[in-house]
Design a protein around this motif. Sequence first.
Motif, PDB file in Angstrom:
ATOM      1  N   ALA A 194       0.818  -1.213   0.000  1.00  0.00           N
ATOM      2  CA  ALA A 194       0.000   0.000   0.000  1.00  0.00           C
ATOM      3  C   ALA A 194       0.857   1.271   0.000  1.00  0.00           C
ATOM      4  CB  ALA A 194      -0.943   0.008   1.196  1.00  0.00           C
ATOM      5  N   LEU A 195       2.012   1.215   0.645  1.00  0.00           N
ATOM      6  CA  LEU A 195       2.888   2.382   0.737  1.00  0.00           C
ATOM      7  C   LEU A 195       4.021   2.339  -0.287  1.00  0.00           C
ATOM      8  CD1 LEU A 195       3.103   2.824   4.616  1.00  0.00           C
ATOM      9  CD2 LEU A 195       1.786   4.196   2.991  1.00  0.00           C
ATOM     10  N   ALA A 196       3.942   1.424  -1.215  1.00  0.00           N
ATOM     11  CA  ALA A 196       4.986   1.320  -2.246  1.00  0.00           C
ATOM     12  C   ALA A 196       4.963   2.542  -3.158  1.00  0.00           C
ATOM     13  CB  ALA A 196       4.780   0.058  -3.075  1.00  0.00           C
ATOM     14  N   GLU A 197       6.117   2.945  -3.659  1.00  0.00           N
ATOM     15  CA  GLU A 197       6.202   4.100  -4.548  1.00  0.00           C
ATOM     16  C   GLU A 197       5.370   3.917  -5.803  1.00  0.00           C
ATOM     17  OE1 GLU A 197      10.143   5.283  -5.484  1.00  0.00           O
ATOM     18  OE2 GLU A 197      10.759   5.524  -3.387  1.00  0.00           O
ATOM     19  N   SER A 198       5.160   2.682  -6.192  1.00  0.00           N
ATOM     20  CA  SER A 198       4.378   2.408  -7.395  1.00  0.00           C
ATOM     21  C   SER A 198       2.874   2.644  -7.195  1.00  0.00           C
ATOM     22  CB  SER A 198       4.601   0.959  -7.840  1.00  0.00           C
ATOM     23  OG  SER A 198       4.243   0.048  -6.802  1.00  0.00           O
ATOM     24  N   ASN A 199       2.441   2.761  -5.938  1.00  0.00           N
ATOM     25  CA  ASN A 199       1.029   3.017  -5.653  1.00  0.00           C
ATOM     26  C   ASN A 199       0.792   4.525  -5.619  1.00  0.00           C
ATOM     27  OD1 ASN A 199      -1.631   3.079  -4.870  1.00  0.00           O
ATOM     28  ND2 ASN A 199      -1.290   2.185  -2.839  1.00  0.00           N
ATOM     29  N   ARG A 200       0.037   5.035  -6.572  1.00  0.00           N
ATOM     30  CA  ARG A 200      -0.186   6.482  -6.667  1.00  0.00           C
ATOM     31  C   ARG A 200      -0.962   7.040  -5.480  1.00  0.00           C
ATOM     32  NH1 ARG A 200      -3.809   5.398 -12.029  1.00  0.00           N
ATOM     33  NH2 ARG A 200      -4.931   3.629 -11.182  1.00  0.00           N
ATOM     34  N   TYR A 201      -1.597   6.142  -4.711  1.00  0.00           N
ATOM     35  CA  TYR A 201      -2.359   6.594  -3.545  1.00  0.00           C
ATOM     36  C   TYR A 201      -1.557   6.475  -2.247  1.00  0.00           C
ATOM     37  CZ  TYR A 201      -5.950   6.109  -7.078  1.00  0.00           C
ATOM     38  OH  TYR A 201      -6.663   6.229  -8.243  1.00  0.00           O
ATOM     39  N   ALA A 202      -0.321   6.060  -2.349  1.00  0.00           N
ATOM     40  CA  ALA A 202       0.519   5.895  -1.156  1.00  0.00           C
ATOM     41  C   ALA A 202       0.669   7.194  -0.367  1.00  0.00           C
ATOM     42  CB  ALA A 202       1.882   5.330  -1.550  1.00  0.00           C
ATOM     43  N   PRO A 203       0.839   8.366  -0.997  1.00  0.00           N
ATOM     44  CA  PRO A 203       0.969   9.601  -0.206  1.00  0.00           C
ATOM     45  C   PRO A 203      -0.255   9.887   0.658  1.00  0.00           C
ATOM     46  CG  PRO A 203       1.810   9.956  -2.423  1.00  0.00           C
ATOM     47  CD  PRO A 203       1.121   8.618  -2.434  1.00  0.00           C
ATOM     48  N   TRP A 204      -1.451   9.596   0.127  1.00  0.00           N
ATOM     49  CA  TRP A 204      -2.671   9.799   0.924  1.00  0.00           C
ATOM     50  C   TRP A 204      -2.664   8.866   2.127  1.00  0.00           C
ATOM     51  CZ3 TRP A 204      -6.813   7.402   3.072  1.00  0.00           C
ATOM     52  CH2 TRP A 204      -7.944   8.160   3.358  1.00  0.00           C
ATOM     53  N   ILE A 205      -2.346   7.620   1.897  1.00  0.00           N
ATOM     54  CA  ILE A 205      -2.308   6.636   2.981  1.00  0.00           C
ATOM     55  C   ILE A 205      -1.249   7.023   4.008  1.00  0.00           C
ATOM     56  CG2 ILE A 205      -1.859   4.205   3.542  1.00  0.00           C
ATOM     57  CD1 ILE A 205      -2.884   3.532   0.693  1.00  0.00           C
ATOM     58  N   ALA A 206      -0.099   7.466   3.529  1.00  0.00           N
ATOM     59  CA  ALA A 206       0.980   7.862   4.426  1.00  0.00           C
ATOM     60  C   ALA A 206       0.573   9.052   5.295  1.00  0.00           C
ATOM     61  CB  ALA A 206       2.232   8.199   3.627  1.00  0.00           C
ATOM     62  N   GLU A 207      -0.152   9.991   4.714  1.00  0.00           N
ATOM     63  CA  GLU A 207      -0.579  11.182   5.453  1.00  0.00           C
ATOM     64  C   GLU A 207      -1.466  10.822   6.637  1.00  0.00           C
ATOM     65  OE1 GLU A 207      -1.374  15.116   6.598  1.00  0.00           O
ATOM     66  OE2 GLU A 207       0.166  14.342   5.233  1.00  0.00           O
ATOM     67  N   TYR A 208      -2.431   9.949   6.408  1.00  0.00           N
ATOM     68  CA  TYR A 208      -3.397   9.648   7.464  1.00  0.00           C
ATOM     69  C   TYR A 208      -2.958   8.527   8.401  1.00  0.00           C
ATOM     70  CZ  TYR A 208      -6.375  12.975   5.178  1.00  0.00           C
ATOM     71  OH  TYR A 208      -6.873  14.147   4.656  1.00  0.00           O
ATOM     72  N   SER A 209      -1.897   7.832   8.042  1.00  0.00           N
ATOM     73  CA  SER A 209      -1.345   6.822   8.951  1.00  0.00           C
ATOM     74  C   SER A 209      -0.203   7.383   9.787  1.00  0.00           C
ATOM     75  CB  SER A 209      -0.843   5.601   8.166  1.00  0.00           C
ATOM     76  OG  SER A 209       0.216   5.959   7.283  1.00  0.00           O
ATOM     77  N   ALA A 210       0.264   8.583   9.447  1.00  0.00           N
ATOM     78  CA  ALA A 210       1.406   9.187  10.133  1.00  0.00           C
ATOM     79  C   ALA A 210       1.038   9.611  11.551  1.00  0.00           C
ATOM     80  CB  ALA A 210       1.911  10.382   9.341  1.00  0.00           C
ATOM     81  N   ASP A 211       2.062   9.759  12.371  1.00  0.00           N
ATOM     82  CA  ASP A 211       1.857  10.108  13.780  1.00  0.00           C
ATOM     83  C   ASP A 211       1.071  11.403  13.947  1.00  0.00           C
ATOM     84  OD1 ASP A 211       3.204   7.856  14.558  1.00  0.00           O
ATOM     85  OD2 ASP A 211       5.098   8.883  14.982  1.00  0.00           O
ATOM     86  N   GLY A 212       1.333  12.382  13.081  1.00  0.00           N
ATOM     87  CA  GLY A 212       0.653  13.667  13.214  1.00  0.00           C
ATOM     88  C   GLY A 212      -0.852  13.534  13.163  1.00  0.00           C
TER      89      GLY A 212
END
Length: 220
Positions: free
Chosen positions: A152-170
Amino acid sequence: MKLYDRLVEACADDWRAYVEHPFVEMMATGKLPEAAFRHYLVQDYLFLIQFARAYALAAYKGRTMEEMHYGLDGLHAILDGEMALHVKYCAGWGLTPADLEAADEDMPTTAYTRFVLDWGVRGDLLDLHVALAPCMIGYAVIGRRLASIPGALAESNRYAPWIAEYSADGYQQVAASTIDRLDALSGGAMGEARFGQIARIFQQASRLEAAFWQMGLDRA
């Protein structure tokens, strides 16, 4: 037991339909149609405008300085932070500020945001924050779960940045703060009649969140 946990337990089917909607499941695999995501991004910008108004209303309805500051902090976070980040993120999908400003609200956007504002006007602070909670907490739940899916967080997944944003500690901390806010506003003990009322608010907001996802798929 946290009030949030009680609400999720009382509305389990609708909560699951929201946080496990096919829209987000396809984000994890990268199979979500780009048209669906672009429509979501535009509508989410319009959604944020109305949620800023909801936090302004929370500041107005605050009974203490602390409650007023909480609403004001939420308003500033949206207007001075999240909306600018959203515009920047949209640019990566070929959406300009002019595109966002010129867009009309889709019906699910109007239904959801006005539901929140309606409860903010006619209810108390707890009603308002319960109506906001599925969005504020649900995105953290979705982000954390999707991030745990292999690839899900692989660079090849164009939606990875969205997932990373909402899974991040912040953002996880934002959700935790929202959970604590519900407990603070409820004051601990709550009768069954009152719990039933706010559970219905939480349930309808969860249904409207699911409709927000479905709106994107319907436009794909």
